[in-house]
Design an enzyme around this catalytic site. Sequence first.
Site, PDB file in Angstrom:
ATOM      1  N   HIS A   8      -2.977  12.960   3.024  1.00  0.00           N
ATOM      2  CA  HIS A   8      -3.202  11.614   1.991  1.00  0.00           C
ATOM      3  C   HIS A   8      -3.873  10.481   2.705  1.00  0.00           C
ATOM      4  CE1 HIS A   8      -3.362   9.060  -1.493  1.00  0.00           C
ATOM      5  NE2 HIS A   8      -3.297   8.353  -0.759  1.00  0.00           N
ATOM      6  N   ARG A  23      -1.348  -1.389 -14.492  1.00  0.00           N
ATOM      7  CA  ARG A  23      -1.476  -2.263 -13.261  1.00  0.00           C
ATOM      8  C   ARG A  23      -2.640  -2.708 -12.583  1.00  0.00           C
ATOM      9  NH1 ARG A  23       0.190   1.732  -8.870  1.00  0.00           N
ATOM     10  NH2 ARG A  23      -0.025  -0.011  -7.357  1.00  0.00           N
ATOM     11  N   SER A  42       3.101   5.903  -6.585  1.00  0.00           N
ATOM     12  CA  SER A  42       1.969   6.332  -7.290  1.00  0.00           C
ATOM     13  C   SER A  42       1.680   7.605  -6.269  1.00  0.00           C
ATOM     14  CB  SER A  42       0.993   5.392  -7.459  1.00  0.00           C
ATOM     15  OG  SER A  42      -0.279   5.830  -7.891  1.00  0.00           O
ATOM     16  N   LYS A  81       2.132  12.054  -7.040  1.00  0.00           N
ATOM     17  CA  LYS A  81       1.195  13.011  -7.380  1.00  0.00           C
ATOM     18  C   LYS A  81       1.420  14.092  -6.089  1.00  0.00           C
ATOM     19  CE  LYS A  81      -2.131  10.052  -7.208  1.00  0.00           C
ATOM     20  NZ  LYS A  81      -1.279   8.828  -7.268  1.00  0.00           N
TER      21      LYS A  81
END
Length: 539
Positions: free
Chosen positions: A177, A263, A278, A282
């Site tokens: 990521h 947000r 967050s 995922k």
Amino acid sequence: MGTARACDPDADAGAGADAGAGADADADAGGGAGAGADAGSATISGDPAPNGASPLEHELANTPSLRARQRARTIGSNDSNALRPGAMGGPSMQGRTLVELIAAKRDGACLDPTEIARLVQALMTGELADYQMAAWLMAVFFRGLDDEETVALTDAMLRSGRVLDLDGVSGIKVDKHSTGGVGDKVSIALAPLVAACGVPVPMVSGRGLGHTGGTLDKLEAIPGFRTQLTAEDFARIVREVGCCMIGQTAEIAPADKRIYALRDVTATVECIPLIVASILSKKLAEGIDALVLDVKVGSGAFMKDLPSARALAGALVRVGTRAGKRVVALLTDMQAPLGVAVGNAVETREALDILLGGGPADLLECTLCLGASMLCLGRAASDEAEARVKLADAIASGRAVRTAERMIEAQGGDPRVVADHARLPVAPEEIVIESPRDGFVVQVDALVIGLAAVAMGAGRTRADQQVDHGVGILVDKKRGAQVARGEPLARLRVRAGSDTGPIVERVRGAFDLADTAPASCPLVLDRIDVSSTRGPGCD
């Protein structure tokens, strides 16, 4: 990691004020996998937990009483011993109302995992109104969440949807990521390259938002490529090809999408615990076993400086590890665009060049650094040196190219684009931006280049905007390059008849020239793992 908890204004509530939406911009990515294993019955890989509990459930079940360590706080009271509602816990405070939970966090108290789960569940059922969740998020922004609360929030968001079932995929499944940057097309080369070395790579990617590009937009520049697949197809392609790259579906961590939307409009994006929950909610939903994080640092990143980047990386590593995953974070430079190309089709072309043995040096190095960490976590290499040898062999032998072609074909795309880049549509007109003087390039501002690409149509400022896959910017002269007056600094690929004057000036202004060459800067600025060990090598 110790069990002491700091739920007060001096905790990491808003650390990394420049973290920005891009740190978890995948939250509003487009659709991807469809139905998957039900979250209530799915398992999360990692160390075994008793009675079939996931590592997250096991972690939370074995957490000592939280409220015993909560500190009372007074706000605007003349009595130093007075307590605000919900500011102190104890047996009598069990079963607090949702409003009391908001007040408790407002006053700096820590919440139990069950209370955080209740808040998230209430949001999804409508019992908790959006404005009430917004109030809680603002309280978190100022008061913070400790690691135990962040684990609980991650778990609650994860279990608001479905967890993809990859039990049928053999091997240690590893994903990567990135917190987002300009010209960051690494994933397109990295996934098939690592898969070609025997490590399965299930990847849920996002779309671009703001000045950072999105992997899905770049992949969709490939004619026919589908990023919306069922969970069954996703698992099948990972099993048969070794990698698959899709977008987030409404069924993957739907609470994250709801919370992120709040947000985004309440100025609470730049909060490390919320960013961590967050991202990880995922990633855990992918069914992975390990995760490599690329935390970008610099003008083109959402973390502008090393201290805030280290804070985010450290929190991601700690919470991901407590969730039962093996996690490593690399901090990489984003002062200048990564590689040469900035756009969609132009970036996809450049990423595929890496698999063909070419590509810019900085893009290749970033890909190899992240790939080496993935092979180490996937037990396909014992150290970074061995991992780099295997990655180089996968490129030289053509295995990486063949894996990319198979993945593209399996996802409905034209596999011929890998070898024939002309099949990737690029805007036909080119505008050359020339150097105004002799000298050396000392800086190419990544943020300015990224914003210029958005203005051209390569990016979006709202999640519902369409992008032009064919336009882009080619940064011909990188930091340290010597240039002569009139020599190309950059080239714009544009549509006929478009108004490019302001964009040309913006791109020209991104370049700083001087009479002497600048000092070299490392690409990898730091490495963080659960033991806080930094430097080269593998776990």
